[in-house]
Design an enzyme around this catalytic site. Structure first.
Site, short mmCIF file in Angstrom:
data_model
loop_
_atom_site.label_atom_id
_atom_site.label_comp_id
_atom_site.label_asym_id
_atom_site.label_seq_id
_atom_site.Cartn_x
_atom_site.Cartn_y
_atom_site.Cartn_z
N ARG A 104 14.29 46.96 -0.31
CA ARG A 104 12.86 46.62 -0.20
C ARG A 104 12.19 47.40 0.95
NH1 ARG A 104 10.29 46.10 -3.81
NH2 ARG A 104 9.09 47.69 -2.78
N LYS A 139 -8.36 55.92 10.83
CA LYS A 139 -8.29 54.61 10.17
C LYS A 139 -6.92 54.44 9.52
CE LYS A 139 -13.24 54.53 9.53
NZ LYS A 139 -14.36 54.89 8.68
N LYS A 171 -19.84 60.90 19.82
CA LYS A 171 -20.51 60.16 18.75
C LYS A 171 -21.85 59.61 19.22
CE LYS A 171 -16.77 58.87 15.86
NZ LYS A 171 -16.51 57.88 14.88
N ASP A 223 -23.16 62.94 9.90
CA ASP A 223 -22.84 61.54 9.66
C ASP A 223 -23.72 60.95 8.57
OD1 ASP A 223 -21.61 59.09 10.06
OD2 ASP A 223 -23.19 58.43 11.41
#
Ligand code: SF4
Length: 647
Positions: A104, A139, A171, A223
Site C-alpha cells: 500500500r 502548491k 508580489k 497575474d
C-alpha cells in the site's frame, strides 16, 4: 536519470518513507503475518489500470527495500514513460508478509507521483505546438516538494523556484508594502544580488514599470490577465524580459494562453489537485507464477500466439515494425526501419497480409502503396500521431486558398508558384492534396532532396505539417529564416508576407522531439566533454544548430553502428530507439539527450497483445483493424508517394 538527481530524490523520500511505514505498518501487518508463511516467496506484479505517465519507481523500490531488504524490485518501464491499461510497471519478489506489508505504501507514493506526471504531460502536450513551457508552483503537499517537483519533470514540465530562498518573487503585497515596483526591486537586489528575481504585475501600467527596470528582470509574472491583455503584454515586452502567465490556468484554456506568446505558464493544479494514477499489485506464489508463465508460453501468451500465426501464414504475412516500437513487438517484425525504409518495403512486399506495427499514417502509407489483393492492418486503430493531427485536410485547403488569393493579386496563383510538400507523418488526404497539386511527400531521410526538387519545379514551397523539419531542411539548403513564413491558422499572415516568403511552414510539431532543450546539451557537454550530440530533424532548429549532427532515425543508427568502441553519444530522438541502441552497443556510452527520456505515447499503443489479436483474426479468416483508403484519396496520394519514391 543521473545519480545526483536520483540521490536527491531518495534523500527527500527517506523521511517520508519512514513516516509512511510507521503510520501504515507500525509494529507489524497483523493480517499478513497471521495468514502467510514467512518463508514462502511471493511474486507481486504492479500493472497500470489506466493510461498515464509513470513517476516514482525509485521511491516505490525504496519502500519495498525499507520494509524488507530481501525484496527484489524490477522496473519494467522507466519514469517518464507512458503506459496503457494492463501494462506491467514493475515486478517484486520477496517474502509474502513483507511484500503485502509494503504494497500500500509503495503504491501510494507511485500512484500520487504518476498522477502528477500524468496531468503535467497533458498540459505540456496541449502547449507543445507553442513556445510556452509549463511550470509548477509551490502548491505542493507539505514535505513532498522534491517528490512532487520530480514528478512534474517526469511529466514534461519544468520546475519553478523550489522554495522562498532560491529565487525572489516580488508580489503585489511586496510592491504595495515597499511603495512601488522599482523600490521593491531595488531593495531586493541590494539584499540578495545573486538571486534571480521575478516581479508580478497586475496590469499593463505595472508591466511597463517592470520593463523599465535596469538591468532587466529575470522574469515578469502576468497575474490573472485575460487573453487580450496577455497578447498586448507580449507585444509590449517584445522579448525584453520572459513573461509568465499565472492564474485560472485550466486544461481547456492553457493552449489559448500559450498562443498569446507568453514564455511560461505556471499551473498550481499540477500538484495541488492530484488525482492518483490507478495502479494495482497482484500477488501469486513464485512457483505458481513460474508454472503460469510456462503454461502461458504454450497457451495464450501473445508471443506464442504471434509465433503460431507467423508459422501458419508463412510468406502470406509480412510484419513491418517502426524503430520506435516496443521490444516485444519489434522482435516479430520481418523488417524494421524508419518511415522511408518501411514505405519502400511496403511497396515491394508480395505478402497478402501486411501488418504495420507503427502509427496510423504509416499503415495508411502501406495501404496506399499496396498491390491489388494486398491488405494492410494495424494492431490498434487509435494509434495516431500527435504531429500528423496538427494538420487536417480542411485547414490545409483553407490555407492554400489564402495563398492563392495573395498571389492572384500579382497575376499569378498558388498552383503556378507553390509546390506543396507533406512530411510522410500526415493523413492520406494531405498526401492526396500534394498529388493533386503537383507536389510530393518527404521523410526525414530524404527531405533535402525533395526540397531541392520542389524548388526546381516552382519558386516557393508550402511544407506541412512539421515546422521544424521544414525549417531545418530549408536551412541546409541555405534558405534564411527571413525567407520563411510560419503559418498561423487563427490569424493567417498578410498577403505581403506571403508574397515575400520562399518557404511557408505549417506550425505542427512532434511532441516527442519538441521536448529536447538547449540546457540538455549544455549539461551533457559539461559532464562528458567528448560526447557527440546527434538529433532528429523534428527537433527545433536551435537544437540542430547546437548538435554535432542531425538526421533521420536510420541515419542515427548508421552513425552509432559505424562508431568505434568507447564513443559517447547523446541522442535526441524517441527513447525506445535509444534504449535499443544501448543494448546493442554496450561498448559505447549511449544516453538520451533529455534527462527525462521521451517516449512516443502513440507508438506505445501497439502491444504484443493487440498484434496477436490481429494475427489471430487473420488465422481464422477474419479481418481486424484493416486500414482502407477511399479510392479517390488513394489515387492521388499514390501519385504523390510514387513521385517521392522515384526521386
Ligand atoms: S514520435 Fe512524434 S512524429 Fe513520430 S509518431 Fe510519435 S508523435 Fe508522431
Amino acid at each position: 536519470m543521473d545519480n545526483k538527481t536520483l540521490q536527491a530524490l531518495l534523500d527527500a523520500a527517506a523521511p517520508l518513507i519512514e513516516l509512511a511505514v510507521a503510520e501504515d505498518i507500525g509494529p507489524g501487518d497483523a493480517t499478513s503475518t497471521a495468514t502467510l508463511d514467512p518463508r514462502a516467496l511471493l511474486h507481486g506484479r504492479i500493472t497500470a489500470k489506466e493510461r498515464g505517465v509513470i513517476a516514482g519507481l525509485p521511491v516505490a523500490e525504496a519502500v519495498f527495500r525499507r520494509v524488507d531488504p530481501a525484496i527484489t524490485f524490477t522496473a519494467r518501464v522507466a519514469d517518464g514513460q507512458e503506459v496503457v491499461p494492463g501494462e506491467i510497471v514493475a515486478d517484486v519478489v520477496g517474502p509474502g508478509p513483507s511484500l503485502l506489508a509494503a504494497e500500500r505504501t509503495a503504491l501510494n507514493f507511485l500512484q500520487r507521483m504518476s498522477g502528477i506526471a500524468t496531468i503535467t504531460r497533458s498540459f505540456a502536450t496541449a502547449v507543445s505546438t507553442t513556445n510556452a513551457t509549463i511550470l509548477d508552483t509551490r502548491k505542493t503537499l507539505p514535505g513532498y516538494r522534491v517528490l512532487d517537483k520530480y514528478a512534474v519533470r517526469m511529466g514534461g514540465g519544468m520546475n519553478h523556484r523550489m522554495s522562498l530562498f532560491d529565487m525572489m518573487m516580488v508580489k503585489d503585497n511586496h510592491i504595495d508594502g515597499a511603495g512601488g515596483i522599482a523600490l521593491a526591486v531595488e531593495r531586493a537586489r541590494a539584499q540578495h544580488p545573486g538571486l534571480p528575481i521575478e516581479v508580478e504585475v497586475r496590469n499593463l501600467d505595472e508591466l511597463r514599470q517592470a520593463l523599465a527596470i535596469e538591468p532587466p528582470l529575470d522574469r515578469i509574472l502576468l497575474d490573472n490577465m485575460d487573453l487580450d491583455t496577455m497578447r498586448e503584454a507580449v507585444a509590449i515586452a517584445a522579448g525584453r524580459v520572459p513573461l509568465e502567465a499565472s492564474g485560472n490556468v485550466t486544461r481547456a484554456r492553457v493552449k489559448d494562453i500559450a498562443d498569446t506568446g507568453v514564455d511560461f505558464i505556471s499551473v498550481g493544479a499540477l500538484t495541488h489537485s492530484v488525482k492518483a494514477l490507478d495502479l494495482s499489485m497482484k500477488i501469486q506464489p513464485v512457483e505458481a507464477a513460474a508454472i503460469e508463465s510456462l503454461s502461458r508460453e504454450t497457451r495464450d501468451d501473445p508471443a506464442t500466439r504471434i509465433r503460431v500465426v507467423k508459422n501458419a501464414l508463412g510468406d502470406r504475412l509480412v510484419i513491418l515494425g517502426h524503430h520506435y516500437q516496443r521490444d516485444d513487438v519489434i522482435a516479430f517484425a520481418d523488417y524494421r526501419g524508419d518511415s522511408l525504409e518501411l514505405s519502400r518495403r511496403a511497396a515491394q512486399a508480395d505478402a497478402e497480409h501486411i501488418v504495420f506495427c507503427g502509427v496510423h499514417f504509416m499503415a495508411e502509407t502501406a495501404a496506399i502503396l499496396a498491390k491489388p489483393g494486398q491488405r494492410v492492418y494495424i494492431p490498434d486503430m487509435d494509434a495516431g500521431c500527435f504531429l500528423a493531427e496538427t494538420a487536417s485536410e480542411h485547414l490545409v485547403e483553407e490555407a492554400w486558398g489564402i495563398l492563392d488569393t495573395a498571389l492572384a493579386a500579382t497575376g499569378s496563383s498558388a498552383g503556378a508558384e507553390i509546390t506543396p510538400i507533406t512530411y510522410v507523418n500526415s493523413d492520406a488526404a494531405l498526401k492526396a492534396f500534394c498529388g493533386q497539386h503537383n507536389g510530393t511527400v518527404c521523410t526525414s531521410g530524404n527531405a533535402d532532396k525533395i526540397l531541392k526538387w520542389a524548388f526546381s519545379q516552382r519558386p516557393r514551397v508550402f511544407f506541412f505539417p512539421d515546422q521544424h523539419l521544414g525549417r531545418n531542411t530549408a536551412h541546409k539548403l541555405g534558405i534564411a529564416d527571413d525567407d520563411m513564413l510560419l503559418w498561423n491558422v487563427r490569424r493567417p499572415p498578410s498577403a505581403e508576407a506571403i508574397r515575400s516568403a520562399k518557404v511557408i511552414l505549417w506550425p505542427g510539431v512532434c511532441n516527442v522531439h519538441q521536448r529536447f532543450r538547449p540546457e540538455h546539451v549544455h549539461a551533457l557537454r559539461a559532464r562528458y566533454p567528448a560526447i557527440r550530440i546527434i538529433v532528429h530533424p523534428e527537433c527545433k532548429a536551435e537544437m540542430v544548430a547546437l548538435a554535432d549532427d542531425a538526421g533521420s532515425t536510420s541515419y542515427i543508427l548508421k552513425q552509432v553502428e559505424a562508431a568505434p568502441t568507447g564513443t559517447q553519444w547523446a541522442i535526441g530522438t524517441e527513447s525506445r530507439l535509444v534504449q535499443r541502441l544501448q543494448a546493442e552497443h554496450p561498448d559505447q556510452r549511449i544516453l538520451s539527450l533529455s534527462d527525462v527520456p521521451p517516449f512516443c505515447a502513440n507508438m506505445t499503443q501497439i502491444t504484443a497483445a493487440n498484434l496477436a489479436d490481429v494475427l489471430d483474426a487473420l488465422l481464422h479468416g477474419e479481418s481486424l483493424n484493416e486500414v482502407t483508403i477511399e479510392p479517390e484519396i488513394r489515387h492521388w496520394a499514390k501519385i504523390a508517394l510514387e513521385r517521392m519514391l522515384a526521386l
